[in-house]
Design a protein around this motif. Sequence first.
Motif, short mmCIF file in Angstrom:
data_model
loop_
_atom_site.label_atom_id
_atom_site.label_comp_id
_atom_site.label_asym_id
_atom_site.label_seq_id
_atom_site.Cartn_x
_atom_site.Cartn_y
_atom_site.Cartn_z
N LEU A 1 0.82 -1.21 0.00
CA LEU A 1 0.00 0.00 0.00
C LEU A 1 0.86 1.26 0.00
N ASP A 2 2.02 1.17 0.62
CA ASP A 2 2.92 2.32 0.68
C ASP A 2 4.33 1.88 0.31
N GLY A 3 5.04 2.76 -0.34
CA GLY A 3 6.42 2.47 -0.71
C GLY A 3 6.52 1.91 -2.11
N ARG B 1 -6.50 2.31 -5.82
CA ARG B 1 -6.22 1.72 -4.52
C ARG B 1 -7.49 1.15 -3.89
#
Length: 102
Positions: free
Chosen positions: A72-74, A84
């Motif tokens: 979800l992040d990175g 998303r």
Amino acid sequence: MRLDGEYGREIADRLAGLTRGDPGPVVQSDGGRRGVYFLVAPGTTGHRAWPECVTRLTSGPYWASYIPVPALDGPTWPLFWRYRPTGADRFVHTSLLRAALS
């Protein structure tokens, strides 16, 4: 479900237009086939006919499909979220996906 190449991206954006920007979770890969993965609820694709361009990713006895999912992040290149996820139980609606394909 997977659609490859630019057509998959077009369908994802068409589906987003039908849903006011919230089509459900859609993963895009910029490697290999450049697949676009539409995350649908389990069991919602088997009883429908799909165009040949659609790859159904299913499982059964002696058969399993793997769906790449980015963090979800990175950074997770070559994968990223085209759209998303917006909730734990939010999936791409298969009837709307079929409408976007026609």
